[in-house]
Design an enzyme around this catalytic site. Sequence first.
Site, PDB file in Angstrom:
ATOM      1  N   SER A  20       0.841  -1.293   0.008  1.00 43.58           N
ATOM      2  CA  SER A  20       0.113   0.286  -0.034  1.00 43.58           C
ATOM      3  C   SER A  20       0.890   1.154   0.058  1.00 43.58           C
ATOM      4  O   SER A  20       0.231   2.451  -0.258  1.00 43.58           O
ATOM      5  CB  SER A  20      -1.020   0.105   1.282  1.00 43.58           C
ATOM      6  N   HIS A 153     -40.238  22.228 -12.801  1.00 41.76           N
ATOM      7  CA  HIS A 153     -40.089  21.491 -14.019  1.00 41.76           C
ATOM      8  C   HIS A 153     -39.587  21.917 -15.242  1.00 41.76           C
ATOM      9  O   HIS A 153     -39.865  21.571 -16.453  1.00 41.76           O
ATOM     10  CB  HIS A 153     -41.743  21.038 -14.375  1.00 41.76           C
ATOM     11  N   SER A 274     -14.535  22.461 -30.805  1.00 38.38           N
ATOM     12  CA  SER A 274     -15.158  21.055 -31.322  1.00 38.38           C
ATOM     13  C   SER A 274     -13.861  20.880 -32.253  1.00 38.38           C
ATOM     14  O   SER A 274     -13.300  22.021 -32.877  1.00 38.38           O
ATOM     15  CB  SER A 274     -16.097  21.297 -31.969  1.00 38.38           C
ATOM     16  N   LYS A 280     -18.305  25.680 -32.726  1.00 44.18           N
ATOM     17  CA  LYS A 280     -18.999  25.105 -31.528  1.00 44.18           C
ATOM     18  C   LYS A 280     -18.086  25.931 -30.308  1.00 44.18           C
ATOM     19  O   LYS A 280     -16.597  26.161 -30.308  1.00 44.18           O
ATOM     20  CB  LYS A 280     -18.866  23.675 -31.173  1.00 44.18           C
ATOM     21  N   ASN A 282     -18.208  24.837 -26.207  1.00 44.54           N
ATOM     22  CA  ASN A 282     -18.758  24.058 -25.511  1.00 44.54           C
ATOM     23  C   ASN A 282     -18.462  24.271 -23.838  1.00 44.54           C
ATOM     24  O   ASN A 282     -17.247  24.526 -23.580  1.00 44.54           O
ATOM     25  CB  ASN A 282     -18.070  22.529 -25.826  1.00 44.54           C
ATOM     26  N   GLU A 287     -19.368  20.377 -17.607  1.00 41.68           N
ATOM     27  CA  GLU A 287     -19.874  19.117 -17.865  1.00 41.68           C
ATOM     28  C   GLU A 287     -18.995  17.906 -17.335  1.00 41.68           C
ATOM     29  O   GLU A 287     -19.455  17.099 -16.767  1.00 41.68           O
ATOM     30  CB  GLU A 287     -19.816  18.818 -19.466  1.00 41.68           C
TER      31      GLU A 287
HETATM   32  N1  ARG Z   1      -2.121  -1.186   5.293  1.00 42.05           N
HETATM   33  C1  ARG Z   1      -2.981  -1.301   6.200  1.00 42.05           C
HETATM   34  C2  ARG Z   1      -4.269  -0.791   5.909  1.00 42.05           C
HETATM   35  O1  ARG Z   1      -4.086   0.125   5.261  1.00 42.05           O
HETATM   36  C3  ARG Z   1      -2.328  -1.067   7.551  1.00 42.05           C
HETATM   37  C4  ARG Z   1      -1.510  -2.078   8.068  1.00 42.05           C
HETATM   38  C5  ARG Z   1      -2.003  -3.479   8.831  1.00 42.05           C
HETATM   39  N2  ARG Z   1      -1.864  -4.524   8.245  1.00 42.05           N
HETATM   40  C6  ARG Z   1      -1.850  -5.678   8.677  1.00 42.05           C
HETATM   41  N3  ARG Z   1      -1.656  -6.629   7.893  1.00 42.05           N
HETATM   42  N4  ARG Z   1      -2.372  -5.934   9.897  1.00 42.05           N
HETATM   43  O2  ARG Z   1      -5.482  -0.661   6.678  1.00 42.05           O
END
Ligand code: ARG
Length: 454
Positions: A20, A153, A274, A280, A282, A287
Site C-alpha cells: 500500500s 419542472h 470542437s 462550437k 462548449n 460538464e
Molecule cells: N496497510 C494496512 C491498512 O491500510 C495497515 C497495516 C495493517 N496491516 C496488517 N496486516 N495488519 O489498513
Amino acid sequence: MRKGRFQQSLSEVARRYSESASFDRRLYRHDIAGSIAHVTALVKAGIVSAPEQKQIEAGLREIEKELDSGKFQWDASLEDVHMNIESALTKKIGETGAKLHTARSRNDQIALDLRLYVKDQINRTSSQIKKLQTSLLDLAEKNVDVVMPGYTHLRRAQPILFAHYLLGQVEAFARDVERLNNGLERTDVLPLGSGALAGSTIVLDRELIARELGFARVSQNSLDAVSDRDFVCEFLFCLAMIGMHLSRVSEDLIIWSTIEFDFVEFSEGFSTGSSLMPQKKNPDMAELTRGKIGRLYGNLISILTTLKALPSSYNRDLQEDKEALFDSVDTISAALELCTAMLPELKINRERMEEAASDPNLFATDLAEYLVGKGMAFREAHEIVGKLVANAIDKGTKLNAIAPADLKKLSPLFGVDIADVFDVRRSLAARRAIGAPSPENVKAQIKSWRNQLR
Ligand code: ARG
C-alpha cells in the site's frame, strides 16, 4: 516483520498485490506526527528514556524533510508507509529506533493516520467551500438587480432575482460546511493505544497522546477503534453531497448557456472548441464537474460495501478504504477550485433574462393573488385565472392583453389597476416574507452572508 515466524519470503506477486506504500505514502506527515506523540507516552511508561526520545524525534524530523523534498528512499520490499518510515528510522539512529513500535500495531496506527488526515481534509474542504461561496456572493452582488424567470419542472414559473438563485447555492454549501463540521466531532477521536485489537500490557497514557495530537476525545473500546471507519464513510458522504450540489449548479449553467436560453455565457478561458465543428463553444468544464461527481458516489458505495461483511476488529480489507478516500478528496478539491475560478468570469446576459422574466404568464399567480386581495377565495381565483390563460392561448394573445370587458365577464373584481400586476419589479418587491426574493431581502441576505463568511 517476518523475521521470526517465517522461513520463506513473501511471493513477489503477493507483495505487489498487497503493498500500500504506493498510495498510503500520502499519510507520511500524519504517520510521523503520530509516532512523535506515541514516543512521549513511551517515555512516561518508562520504555524510552528522554535522550532516546530526542534521538527518535530528530530522526523522524529528518525523515520528514527527506519526504517533503522527495529525497526519501522508498523500499519496495516494505509494505506500507508505516514500515518504510520505521525502517528508515532504525537505519538512521540504530537500536533505539526499534523501540518505537512498542505497544502499537499498524492497526491502530493506520486508524490514527486516517483520522488525522480526514480532520485536515475536513478543514481544507470547508475553507475551499467558503471561497466558492464568496465567488457566488460576488456574482450576486455584481448582478443584484438582474431579474430572471424562476423555473419548476424546467418551465417558466415565477419571476425571481438571479442573485436569489445564487444565494440559494450559498445556502446549500453552508449546509455542507455544517455537515463536515458535524462529522468532525466523530472523527476527532484518538484510536492510538488500541494496539492490534486488545490494547497492550504496557499501559500508555492515551490522554497525553490525545493532547499531543490535538484530539478532543480518546476511543473507549480497542476492538471498535481498530475497525471503525464510520468517519471515512461520513466524510465520503459529505463529499458526495458537496459534489451533488456542484453538479446541480453546473447543470443549471449548462442549460442557461445554450443558445435557446442565452442567459449566461462561459468565458473563453473556461470553454472548449470542437475538433470538427468550427462554430462550437462548449461548456466542458461544467460538464466534467457534473460527470466527475459520479465517482464520489462510487467511492462512498465502495467503502460501505467493503465494511458490510467484515468480522469484528481489524481485517486487511480495510486497506481498501484509502484509494476511495483519496480519489474523492482529489475530485472534490479540483471541482471546488474549478468552480470558484470559473464563476467570476461568467458573463450574465441581463437583457435576455429580463426579457424572459417579463413573460406575462409568469404573473398568472400574481393575478390570482390580486383577486384574493379583493376578497375572493384562492381556489376560485385560481380557476378564473386558469380560464383567462386558456382564453389567451385560444386567441393567440398574452395574458396582459385581454380586454377589460372580457375580464369583467369572468369576475367583476377585476379593475383598471390590474396593469400593475404585470410589472416584474412590483411583483418582486411584494415578495417580502422571510426567504422570498424581494430585492430588499436579497440585499440583506448578501450582507448577512458576507458577515458570516468574513
Ligand atoms: N496497510 C494496512 C491498512 O491500510 C495497515 C497495516 C495493517 N496491516 C496488517 N496486516 N495488519 O489498513
